[in-house]
Structures are given as structure tokens and as C-alpha cells.
Design a protein around this motif. Sequence first.
Motif, PDB file in Angstrom:
ATOM      1  N   ASN A   1      21.275 105.909 -12.774  1.00 52.60           N
ATOM      2  CA  ASN A   1      20.184 106.760 -12.282  1.00 52.60           C
ATOM      3  C   ASN A   1      18.844 106.028 -12.308  1.00 52.60           C
ATOM      4  N   GLY A   2      18.877 104.731 -12.019  1.00 52.66           N
ATOM      5  CA  GLY A   2      17.663 103.927 -11.988  1.00 52.66           C
ATOM      6  C   GLY A   2      17.214 103.409 -13.333  1.00 52.66           C
ATOM      7  N   ILE A   3      17.927 103.764 -14.405  1.00 54.87           N
ATOM      8  CA  ILE A   3      17.566 103.374 -15.767  1.00 54.87           C
ATOM      9  C   ILE A   3      18.363 102.134 -16.155  1.00 54.87           C
ATOM     10  N   PRO A   4      17.710 101.072 -16.662  1.00 55.41           N
ATOM     11  CA  PRO A   4      18.475  99.923 -17.163  1.00 55.41           C
ATOM     12  C   PRO A   4      19.467 100.378 -18.228  1.00 55.41           C
ATOM     13  N   PHE A   5      20.747 100.075 -18.013  1.00 59.73           N
ATOM     14  CA  PHE A   5      21.813 100.551 -18.887  1.00 59.73           C
ATOM     15  C   PHE A   5      22.476  99.332 -19.512  1.00 59.73           C
ATOM     16  N   GLY A   6      22.214  99.116 -20.774  1.00 59.11           N
ATOM     17  CA  GLY A   6      22.763  97.950 -21.449  1.00 59.11           C
ATOM     18  C   GLY A   6      21.727  97.301 -22.335  1.00 59.11           C
ATOM     19  N   GLU A   7      22.175  96.346 -23.127  1.00 58.93           N
ATOM     20  CA  GLU A   7      21.318  95.698 -24.105  1.00 58.93           C
ATOM     21  C   GLU A   7      20.539  94.556 -23.459  1.00 58.93           C
ATOM     22  N   PRO A   8      19.481  94.079 -24.107  1.00 62.38           N
ATOM     23  CA  PRO A   8      18.669  93.021 -23.514  1.00 62.38           C
ATOM     24  C   PRO A   8      19.458  91.792 -23.094  1.00 62.38           C
ATOM     25  N   GLY A   9      20.448  91.383 -23.869  1.00 60.46           N
ATOM     26  CA  GLY A   9      21.192  90.179 -23.544  1.00 60.46           C
ATOM     27  C   GLY A   9      22.249  90.366 -22.478  1.00 60.46           C
ATOM     28  N   GLY A  10      22.560  91.592 -22.082  1.00 58.34           N
ATOM     29  CA  GLY A  10      23.535  91.812 -21.029  1.00 58.34           C
ATOM     30  C   GLY A  10      24.816  92.489 -21.461  1.00 58.34           C
ATOM     31  N   ASP A  11      25.006  92.811 -22.741  1.00 59.46           N
ATOM     32  CA  ASP A  11      26.150  93.627 -23.148  1.00 59.46           C
ATOM     33  C   ASP A  11      25.973  95.040 -22.595  1.00 59.46           C
ATOM     34  N   VAL A  12      26.997  95.559 -21.918  1.00 53.54           N
ATOM     35  CA  VAL A  12      26.910  96.870 -21.278  1.00 53.54           C
ATOM     36  C   VAL A  12      28.002  97.780 -21.831  1.00 53.54           C
ATOM     37  N   PRO A  13      27.653  98.840 -22.542  1.00 53.13           N
ATOM     38  CA  PRO A  13      28.665  99.767 -23.090  1.00 53.13           C
ATOM     39  C   PRO A  13      29.130 100.755 -22.033  1.00 53.13           C
ATOM     40  N   LEU A  14      29.879 100.271 -21.051  1.00 51.33           N
ATOM     41  CA  LEU A  14      30.297 101.123 -19.949  1.00 51.33           C
ATOM     42  C   LEU A  14      31.195 102.265 -20.408  1.00 51.33           C
ATOM     43  N   SER A  15      31.838 102.102 -21.557  1.00 51.01           N
ATOM     44  CA  SER A  15      32.709 103.156 -22.076  1.00 51.01           C
ATOM     45  C   SER A  15      31.929 104.393 -22.515  1.00 51.01           C
ATOM     46  N   PHE A  16      30.589 104.294 -22.599  1.00 51.41           N
ATOM     47  CA  PHE A  16      29.779 105.473 -22.924  1.00 51.41           C
ATOM     48  C   PHE A  16      29.733 106.464 -21.766  1.00 51.41           C
ATOM     49  N   LEU A  17      30.109 106.029 -20.565  1.00 57.52           N
ATOM     50  CA  LEU A  17      30.053 106.879 -19.385  1.00 57.52           C
ATOM     51  C   LEU A  17      31.437 107.414 -19.054  1.00 57.52           C
ATOM     52  N   ASP A  18      31.536 108.711 -18.886  1.00 59.76           N
ATOM     53  CA  ASP A  18      32.747 109.356 -18.392  1.00 59.76           C
ATOM     54  C   ASP A  18      32.673 109.388 -16.863  1.00 59.76           C
ATOM     55  N   ALA A  19      33.799 109.595 -16.210  1.00 59.85           N
ATOM     56  CA  ALA A  19      33.801 109.685 -14.750  1.00 59.85           C
ATOM     57  C   ALA A  19      32.893 110.799 -14.247  1.00 59.85           C
ATOM     58  N   VAL A  20      32.699 111.857 -15.031  1.00 63.89           N
ATOM     59  CA  VAL A  20      31.848 112.961 -14.605  1.00 63.89           C
ATOM     60  C   VAL A  20      30.379 112.560 -14.554  1.00 63.89           C
ATOM     61  N   ASN A  21      30.021 111.435 -15.165  1.00 61.89           N
ATOM     62  CA  ASN A  21      28.631 110.979 -15.193  1.00 61.89           C
ATOM     63  C   ASN A  21      28.273 110.075 -14.022  1.00 61.89           C
ATOM     64  N   THR A  22      29.206 109.820 -13.116  1.00 66.69           N
ATOM     65  CA  THR A  22      28.941 108.912 -12.001  1.00 66.69           C
ATOM     66  C   THR A  22      29.526 109.484 -10.721  1.00 66.69           C
ATOM     67  N   ASP A  23      28.665 109.666  -9.702  1.00 66.23           N
ATOM     68  CA  ASP A  23      29.096 110.169  -8.404  1.00 66.23           C
ATOM     69  C   ASP A  23      29.030 109.103  -7.314  1.00 66.23           C
ATOM     70  N   ARG A  24      28.302 108.024  -7.578  1.00 64.36           N
ATOM     71  CA  ARG A  24      28.026 107.051  -6.520  1.00 64.36           C
ATOM     72  C   ARG A  24      27.776 105.701  -7.166  1.00 64.36           C
ATOM     73  N   VAL A  25      28.401 104.645  -6.637  1.00 68.48           N
ATOM     74  CA  VAL A  25      28.207 103.298  -7.165  1.00 68.48           C
ATOM     75  C   VAL A  25      27.958 102.333  -6.016  1.00 68.48           C
ATOM     76  N   GLN A  26      26.883 101.564  -6.123  1.00 66.09           N
ATOM     77  CA  GLN A  26      26.659 100.430  -5.239  1.00 66.09           C
ATOM     78  C   GLN A  26      26.960  99.161  -6.038  1.00 66.09           C
ATOM     79  N   ILE A  27      27.764  98.278  -5.467  1.00 64.69           N
ATOM     80  CA  ILE A  27      28.173  97.053  -6.134  1.00 64.69           C
ATOM     81  C   ILE A  27      27.579  95.876  -5.382  1.00 64.69           C
ATOM     82  N   ILE A  28      26.723  95.118  -6.046  1.00 65.94           N
ATOM     83  CA  ILE A  28      26.194  93.872  -5.495  1.00 65.94           C
ATOM     84  C   ILE A  28      27.004  92.743  -6.103  1.00 65.94           C
ATOM     85  N   LYS A  29      27.722  92.019  -5.262  1.00 66.28           N
ATOM     86  CA  LYS A  29      28.601  90.964  -5.756  1.00 66.28           C
ATOM     87  C   LYS A  29      27.857  89.631  -5.798  1.00 66.28           C
ATOM     88  N   GLY A  30      27.993  88.931  -6.928  1.00 66.71           N
ATOM     89  CA  GLY A  30      27.313  87.660  -7.095  1.00 66.71           C
ATOM     90  C   GLY A  30      25.906  87.843  -7.646  1.00 66.71           C
TER      91      GLY A  30
END
Length: 685
Positions: A112-141
Motif C-alpha cells: 500500500n505504498g509503505i516500505p515493507f521490510g527491514e533496512p538491509g532488505g530482509d522482508v517478512p512476507l509471511s506476515f501477510l495473508d492472502a486477504v491482505n493483498t489484492d493486486r501485485v505489480q512485479i518489476i523484474k531485475g
Amino acid sequence: MRSLSLLLFTFLCTCVPAQTIAQTVDTLMEYTAPSATITAYGNEPGIGTAAPVALLQQEELTRYDKSSLLSGLNRVPGVRFEERATASYRIAIRGASLRAPFGVRNTQVYWNGIPFGEPGGDVPLSFLDAVNTDRVQIIKGPSGGFYGPGTAGTLLMNTESIHQEGLFKLAPRYANASITTGSYGFLRADATIQRTKEAGTYNQFRIGYQRTDGYRDHSGMDRLTLQYTSTFRGQKSGAKTALHALYTKLDYELPGGLNPEQYADNPRQARPGSADKNASIHYHNLLLGLTDERSLGSWKLESALYTTGFYFDHPFNFDYKREANLGAGGRFALRRLLRDDLALALGVESRLQYRNGQNFTNPDGTRPGDLNFSDEIFSRQGLAFGQLTYTPGAWDFHLGLSSSQLDYSVDRTFSAEGVTGETEFTANRPVSVRLAAGRTFDFGYLYLSRTDGFSPPTLDEFRTNEGGLNVDLDPEIGTNYEVGFSTSVAGKFFPSISVFHFALDEAITSFSDDRGTQLFRNAGKTRQQGIELAASWRAISTTDKAIGLSFYTSYTYYNFTYLELERGGTDFSGQDIPGAVPHTLNVEVGIDLRNGLRLDLFHNYTDAIPLNDANDVFADSFHLLRAKLSYPFKSFNVFVAGANLLDQRMSFGNDLNPQFGRRYFQPAPGRNWQVGMSWTAAPKR
């Protein structure tokens, strides 16, 4: 806690009054899906992005399985979503899982426009359930630093409002709930309630609960997420302000990796000792975020502020880890149209984190033993970025510049070995560049790009579980060259292709010691080349025929090799990079009738994967077959789904380069089933 979660879910489902059958049918027929506009890099609608960007709407994300985003993300060429254990996620975008023995790394994520993850780049994606995401844009590379440092890619994840022009023509209130049960003790329930006051102003509450006993021994999971979103839009100014709150309670067991003999004998067993020592992860996490969009004269300001905190309790096979974390940060972007064909974007992003981490012995897995070491850690990440977009006629040209820096400060306040003191670490990239050009033709869109990537070590790579501090670990630096093309044929057939060459210096790779502790080192230079293809075809529509038929396919070819790698007197130069899949093929078929009955079939072929630098151990290739049959009935939708219908022995994520023990394999479930239903209601005014 499980009983309380289910009780809360039941209450939410029953407290909203139902409407009549006719009103429900009319409501669902008027529902309009959210916009499919690509907004990556802040581009305005109608302007080419000149980048490999994929968009997944809610239908694609949860078509086969709502337990995670695995089936949705894995349909995108170049993306491999892995699940080593239940809720232990990894994402490999255009590359190997070298840096991610666990968790998501080297991938920037914004929720939702909020940086999600720690300063070094660790991302706790398991904190999000499928109900918390309706739309994903993937930038590859790499993104050239526009979305923070990284070389793999970026995920822009959003929770959407229920479309105002659809459901709320009838009523300002909306409710949806679903419940699913399945193999291996799987149970999932979620609900969404929204109350809209006027256009753009609404309050929304979401709850997701999921549990499973797991396919393997000692692989259970229990997760509860609570999300609240409140938005306000100024009627005169047009400014939009939103408050987001997300709470997650997550518990899951770690069965551990198996060696080849154990894997062949019984893939459902846990690693010896994992159950005895209660190897598991336990989280409490709270995220609060405030986003705002408004006009300041001729400028448009987009801002996001957040604060987060979590408590982490983690028994390992050989030790016990406890951490408390506090974080805060923000992102600010200013955009201005300098003239009709020239746009400017400027911005800054900052993430701060304080962590108190303690490592103990693990006598029996129930509580910590003697203290091994204790650290206080301060992490700081800063980013400045800018982008100029020039759009003369059918062309679009993009110039992006960024500068980023990461700092760690570790104060070891206690060590059983008697070594204490402070350690500092800094990694910076003064300038990263993104150059891209696109051209719109009558027959499609063609783009070329050159993009820098810079990825410093994450905190878990710099400070490893056994207490080591990798002060000599260098950041990854790479450059990506790419050409891509997409087109539309008769508004029904949509093919696309991208070809890239990525050269990476100081690639960070993982390995494990004799205890299984994950460690990290620089591997020298790599060359990563690939071709990605995707095509969708709406062959027959139910508006024209009694039966509808649609197809989707994607194919990925990767040639990822070490250019320079020598370790322990052995030269691995020229070897394939472990974890990278040479060939991946997806084929989807959708069949639907006018009465709403729908059958979805999905086939994935994953080629054999090298699991170590020597390329003498491989994960076997496999064919994954999924199917889902669904049917709407009054205000309900019922479905039955099956996965791994060929009962293949396979893994969604393996362990790479284990130093001792040869524990490579993390088996995925065999043939399994789910059955469930969802319910939608929009009460009268």
C-alpha cells in the motif's frame, strides 16, 4: 488463540445482515474490477514503462489456492515463489536463491505504498495473508535504485477498495467471507467488511486465519492477521489520506532439510532432532502506516510514513534466539509535469531499525538456556532518487539516478566467550543509473533498458546466527541489459517477450556449517542470461457462446553461470549457479459456462535444479498439476481444488550448498485437496 480466532471470524460473518437473492445477483453483475493500470516508476496512465513489469489482479493471485501467493506469482515468467516449510517463503526473481536460505532477500517490497521490510532488505512476507493483498505489480531485475537497493526485483503490493461505481450503487456497506478446509489438517477463513461514506472515503476491516498440521512431521502452522484501513478524500482538494494497521500472530514449525537417503526413504519425516528441540518460529508483529497524496501547486506529493515492531522467538536445533525489534521510516516523492511531454520525479526514502537480539543454548526447546551472546543493533538505510521522462510522440525515454547507503552498528553487550564491543559496517552506492527507451507501434510496444543494481548485505547476512559479524562481506553490484516487446492481436491474444543479460560482481551466496547454521560469502562474478515469454488468449467468450475458453502460457529459459569462483582450492568457474531453474513452463486453461460453472487447469514443468556449486547434486524435474472447479449459488460460491494431482515427489524450495550433512531437500506435499465456499453480501441502505 485458535478458538478465539475462529470465534472472532464467525462473529464477523454473522453480524452483517444478508440481502435478498435478486439484490445479490444484481450487485455482483454490476461489480467492476479494479483498474489494470501499471503504475510502476510512478508513470502516468498511457505512458510506456520501458521495463519488465507484470501485473497480477486478485483473480490471478487466488485462482487456485488462497493459502499463499505461490500459485499466483509462479505463473509469471522469471518469478519463482518458494515455500521450504509452511509459511517459510522465498522469492527468486530472475535468479538463484543463493542469498535466501530463508526469508525474502534482495527484493524490495512495498505494501500500500509503505516500505515493507527491514533496512538491509530482509522482508517478512509471511506476515501477510492472502486477504491482505489484492493486486501485485512485479518489476523484474534491478530498478536503478528507484525502489531502494536491490538486484533481483520489486513487488508493489496493494489492498484495494471495493469499487465504488459497482457495489455501492446499491449500498454503502459490503461484506465478504470465505472458509476452506483440506488435506493435512488445513483450515482457512477470512472476511472483509467495508463501510463507504462517499467517493474515496471508507473504512475497511479484514481478518485472515489459517492453520495446518503440515505434510511433513513437525511442520504445522498457525497464523492470524488483522488489518484495518481508513481512507479520506478531500472533496475540494482531492487529497487522499489513508491509515493502515496490520497485526500478525504467526507460529510455524521447521522440519529441516533431508539428505538424499532420508528424502528417498520417507519425504514426510523431519530432520532428526528438529521435533525434539522444537525448531520453530513465533512472531508478534504490528505495522502502522500513513499514506498521503495531494497537490502542492504544480507538484504532486506522495508520502508514506510507518512504524513497526515485532517480537521474535525461535528455538533452533542447536540454539535459541529471541529478538525485539522497533522500526520506522518513510518515503516522499514529488512529481511535476514540466511540459506536456516532460515529467520529473524526485524523492527520498529512509528506514531505521533498532533490534535487541539474544542468542541462548537450547536445552529442550521449551525455553532458552544459558546466554551465548547479546547484541544491540542499529540499522539505517537512506535513498535519494530522481527520474526524468520524455515522451515525444510515440516514444518514451527514461533517465533515472539514485544514491543509497546502508549502515549497521552492532554493540555486543555480552558474549560467553568474553569478546564484547562495537562493530560498524557501511555500504554505499553514490550513483545508480537507469536508462530506458520505448516505442509504441501500431503492432505493439518495444523497449530497451540498461539498469544498475546495488544490493548490500542484509542484517541476517552480516550478523549470522552463530554470532559472526561479516565485516568483509561486500555488496553486490550489477548491470542489466534488456529488450522487450508486447502486443495485442484483435483484443484477444496478448503475447510478450523479454531477453536480458545481467552481469553481477561480488555475488553473495549461502552455505551451512556442520550444525546447519546458514553463513554467507562473496562468490565473485556471475553471468545471468535469460528469455521470458508469456501469452494469454481469450479464445471464446460466454457473451458470444454458451461456453467460454481461455488460455495462458509462460516459459522461462535461464543460463546462469559463475564467471569467477574459486574456493578451497577448487575452481567452480563456468558451473551453473545453484538454485536457478534452466527451463520452466506454465500452461493454464480456463473453461466457464454461462451459468457460472468454471473449471481451471494449471500445469507447471520445472526443470532439474543444481543444488551446489559443484553441480553434482540436483533436485529432480517435476510436473505440477492443479485443478479447481467452482460454481456460484445464490450469494455463495463453492469450489473444490486439487494440487499435485500427479503425486510428484518435489520441492518448492531446496537448501543450497550445505557444508556438512548433505541436507538439500525440503519436500513439498503430495497429492492434496481443498474444498470451500465464499459468501458476498451488500446490505440495503
